[in-house]
Design an enzyme around this catalytic site. Sequence first.
Site, PDB file in Angstrom:
ATOM      1  N   HIS A 237       0.840  -1.208   0.000  1.00 48.62           N
ATOM      2  CA  HIS A 237       0.000   0.000   0.000  1.00 48.62           C
ATOM      3  C   HIS A 237       0.879   1.264   0.000  1.00 48.62           C
ATOM      4  O   HIS A 237       0.620   2.220  -0.731  1.00 48.62           O
ATOM      5  CB  HIS A 237      -0.891   0.038   1.258  1.00 48.62           C
TER       6      HIS A 237
ATOM      7  N   LYS B  58     -19.129  -5.075  10.782  1.00 49.24           N
ATOM      8  CA  LYS B  58     -18.108  -6.097  10.514  1.00 49.24           C
ATOM      9  C   LYS B  58     -16.909  -5.883  11.405  1.00 49.24           C
ATOM     10  O   LYS B  58     -16.423  -4.760  11.549  1.00 49.24           O
ATOM     11  CB  LYS B  58     -17.656  -6.018   9.054  1.00 49.24           C
TER      12      LYS B  58
ATOM     13  N   ARG C 263      -2.081  -6.244  -8.508  1.00 47.38           N
ATOM     14  CA  ARG C 263      -1.028  -7.241  -8.328  1.00 47.38           C
ATOM     15  C   ARG C 263      -1.113  -8.350  -9.360  1.00 47.38           C
ATOM     16  O   ARG C 263      -0.125  -8.759  -9.924  1.00 47.38           O
ATOM     17  CB  ARG C 263      -1.133  -7.880  -6.927  1.00 47.38           C
TER      18      ARG C 263
ATOM     19  N   SER D 203      -2.845  -8.063   2.983  1.00 54.23           N
ATOM     20  CA  SER D 203      -3.100  -7.841   4.416  1.00 54.23           C
ATOM     21  C   SER D 203      -3.477  -9.130   5.138  1.00 54.23           C
ATOM     22  O   SER D 203      -3.141  -9.312   6.309  1.00 54.23           O
ATOM     23  CB  SER D 203      -4.206  -6.803   4.603  1.00 54.23           C
TER      24      SER D 203
HETATM   25  P1  ADP Z   1      -9.624  -3.908  -0.059  1.00 57.49           P
HETATM   26  O1  ADP Z   1     -10.414  -3.924   1.204  1.00 57.49           O
HETATM   27  O2  ADP Z   1     -10.162  -3.036  -1.142  1.00 57.49           O
HETATM   28  O3  ADP Z   1      -9.198  -5.260  -0.559  1.00 57.49           O
HETATM   29  P2  ADP Z   1      -6.881  -3.505   0.587  1.00 57.49           P
HETATM   30  O4  ADP Z   1      -6.421  -2.778   1.780  1.00 57.49           O
HETATM   31  O5  ADP Z   1      -6.586  -4.957   0.515  1.00 57.49           O
HETATM   32  O6  ADP Z   1      -8.369  -3.146   0.413  1.00 57.49           O
HETATM   33  O7  ADP Z   1      -6.245  -2.845  -0.720  1.00 57.49           O
HETATM   34  C1  ADP Z   1      -6.401  -1.506  -1.061  1.00 57.49           C
HETATM   35  C2  ADP Z   1      -5.726  -1.282  -2.401  1.00 57.49           C
HETATM   36  O8  ADP Z   1      -4.351  -1.583  -2.304  1.00 57.49           O
HETATM   37  C3  ADP Z   1      -6.263  -2.176  -3.527  1.00 57.49           C
HETATM   38  O9  ADP Z   1      -6.240  -1.436  -4.729  1.00 57.49           O
HETATM   39  C4  ADP Z   1      -5.259  -3.283  -3.602  1.00 57.49           C
HETATM   40  O10 ADP Z   1      -5.198  -3.864  -4.888  1.00 57.49           O
HETATM   41  C5  ADP Z   1      -3.987  -2.525  -3.291  1.00 57.49           C
HETATM   42  N1  ADP Z   1      -2.949  -3.390  -2.752  1.00 57.49           N
HETATM   43  C6  ADP Z   1      -3.027  -4.221  -1.708  1.00 57.49           C
HETATM   44  N2  ADP Z   1      -1.871  -4.875  -1.508  1.00 57.49           N
HETATM   45  C7  ADP Z   1      -1.019  -4.435  -2.479  1.00 57.49           C
HETATM   46  C8  ADP Z   1       0.340  -4.741  -2.838  1.00 57.49           C
HETATM   47  N3  ADP Z   1       1.044  -5.647  -2.184  1.00 57.49           N
HETATM   48  N4  ADP Z   1       0.874  -4.088  -3.892  1.00 57.49           N
HETATM   49  C9  ADP Z   1       0.139  -3.185  -4.583  1.00 57.49           C
HETATM   50  N5  ADP Z   1      -1.136  -2.860  -4.311  1.00 57.49           N
HETATM   51  C10 ADP Z   1      -1.710  -3.473  -3.275  1.00 57.49           C
END
Ligand code: ADP
Length: 159
Positions: free
Chosen positions: A18, A42, A91, A129
């Site tokens: 992120h 949630k 990704r 995450s």
């Molecule tokens: P969500 O609840 O939308 O899944 P996330 O916190 O998992 O939220 O992800 C938010 C954004 O960050 C999304 O666009 C996701 O694709 C991107 N993202 C998550 N992990 C990575 C990573 N390792 N590299 C690049 N982008 C990421």
Amino acid sequence: MERVAIFPGSFDPFTVGHESIVKRAIPLFDKIVVMIGYNANKQSFFPLEKREKWIKEVFKTEPKVSVECYEGLTVDFCKKVKAQYILRGLRTSADFEFERAIAQVNKMMHPQIESVFLLTIPEHTPINSTIVRDIILHGGDASMFLPSALNMADFKTEE
Ligand code: ADP
């Protein structure tokens, strides 16, 4: 007009993946609002206040980046902060398919808002995450997946 982007996600927790997307987007926009989306019904792993505090800490020296919590539709948050762009990271092809549908529906409903995608750097492709949470939950060392500005000890006290 100011170019304002929002970066929505649950960030439970905020990872190096992120962080990298936001940092790479800084030159592209005048302002980036990291939107921690939540649903009061949630249960999250880390409390909302902690997630907000951590992301603020990561970007404390970056005046273009702010952090807000929001419950509701991402496009409604765009209106609230006057953002014209939704920033997302990609990704894998699975991310692409998921993001494609959301972005296209958003575009049909709100043509003035553009979704902007940055491809992850190769070494961040496997980081998400859920895996990072699992490592922390079971007492492993997740520091290489978390922003270096953050202190691992803070995460361990959550259990
Ligand atoms: P969500 O609840 O939308 O899944 P996330 O916190 O998992 O939220 O992800 C938010 C954004 O960050 C999304 O666009 C996701 O694709 C991107 N993202 C998550 N992990 C990575 C990573 N390792 N590299 C690049 N982008 C990421």
